[in-house]
Scaffold this motif. Structure first.
Motif, short mmCIF file in Angstrom:
data_model
loop_
_atom_site.label_atom_id
_atom_site.label_comp_id
_atom_site.label_asym_id
_atom_site.label_seq_id
_atom_site.Cartn_x
_atom_site.Cartn_y
_atom_site.Cartn_z
N UNK A 193 -20.30 -9.47 -14.32
CA UNK A 193 -21.26 -10.15 -13.47
C UNK A 193 -20.59 -10.42 -12.12
N UNK A 194 -21.17 -9.84 -11.06
CA UNK A 194 -20.72 -10.06 -9.69
C UNK A 194 -21.73 -11.04 -9.10
N UNK A 241 -22.57 -11.83 0.16
CA UNK A 241 -21.63 -10.75 -0.09
C UNK A 241 -20.36 -11.29 -0.73
N UNK A 242 -19.46 -10.39 -1.09
CA UNK A 242 -18.32 -10.80 -1.89
C UNK A 242 -17.10 -9.92 -1.64
N UNK A 243 -15.94 -10.46 -2.00
CA UNK A 243 -14.73 -9.64 -2.01
C UNK A 243 -14.30 -9.37 -3.46
N UNK A 244 -15.17 -9.69 -4.41
CA UNK A 244 -14.85 -9.51 -5.83
C UNK A 244 -14.89 -8.04 -6.22
N UNK A 255 -23.50 -6.97 -5.83
CA UNK A 255 -23.86 -8.25 -6.41
C UNK A 255 -24.87 -7.96 -7.51
N UNK A 256 -24.57 -8.41 -8.72
CA UNK A 256 -25.43 -8.14 -9.86
C UNK A 256 -24.59 -7.94 -11.10
N UNK A 257 -25.05 -7.07 -11.99
CA UNK A 257 -24.36 -6.84 -13.26
C UNK A 257 -24.07 -5.36 -13.45
N UNK A 258 -22.90 -5.06 -14.01
CA UNK A 258 -22.49 -3.69 -14.34
C UNK A 258 -22.07 -3.64 -15.80
N UNK A 259 -22.43 -2.55 -16.46
CA UNK A 259 -22.07 -2.37 -17.87
C UNK A 259 -21.95 -0.87 -18.18
N UNK A 260 -21.46 -0.56 -19.36
CA UNK A 260 -21.40 0.81 -19.89
C UNK A 260 -20.79 1.79 -18.89
#
Length: 181
Positions: free
Chosen positions: A8-9, A13-16, A149-154
């Motif tokens: 989960x990002x 905006x982000x530097x993650x 920004x959001x979600x990443x999977x698989x």
């Protein structure tokens, strides 16, 4: 083992970013990248970035706008126009073969027309592999405006081009061959 796990990002905006440890033993002449993303971003964002010291966009999956994906190999890209997301997870697979230069793109289990990209190229083995950012330098050089920004999977990366049956299996979360990532 990241099976059934989600990154989960949460900031925009982000530097993650997530740093992945993939150590291909030799240059890649074929590969397939698959991942699932869930986001409401309308601005450009990097999903998967594989950079070498010689080439920051060695492999890059970028979504510059809601209706397009860009798939980079060795600094060059092909664009795939897609329907705008409807607020749901999107499953993407991108595959490339050096011998023919054929780039494939699959969205939610369906293939898009194949395109030509970097025939004869070899993707370098010494790489920094990141999720959620686009690298403009080896392992860094981030632009927060291109952050995810959001979600990443698989997330999977194979050192082969997957068959259409395996591309559909990835979308359906079925059994898949062993992967580099």
């Amino acid at each position: 083992d990241l099976y059934r796990k989600v990154f989960v990002f949460r900031n925009d905006p982000s530097d993650a970013y997530v740093l992945l440890r993939a150590k291909p033993e030799r240059p890649l002449h074929n590969f397939t990248l698959c991942l699932r993303s869930y986001s409401d971003l309308a601005r450009p964002h990097g999903l998967f970035s594989y950079a070498t010291k010689a080439q920051d966009n060695e492999i890059l999956l970028l979504k510059p706008k809601p209706s397009e994906y860009r798939f980079y190999v060795g600094g060059k890209f092909v664009a795939f126009r897609v329907p705008e997301g409807r607020g749901d997870w999107e499953h993407v697979c991108a595959s490339w073969e050096s011998a023919t230069g054929i780039a494939e793109f699959w969205l939610n289990g369906k293939p898009w027309p194949r395109k030509g990209l970097q025939r004869g190229y070899a993707v370098g083995a010494e790489a920094a592999v990141l999720l959620g950012q686009e690298q403009d330098a080896f392992g860094g050089g981030f632009d927060a405006y291109n952050s995810f920004s959001g979600e990443l999977a698989d997330v999977y990366l194979w050192d082969v081009g997957l068959s259409p049956d395996k591309m559909r299996a990835a979308y359906q979360s079925l059994r898949l061959p062993p992967a580099l990532l």
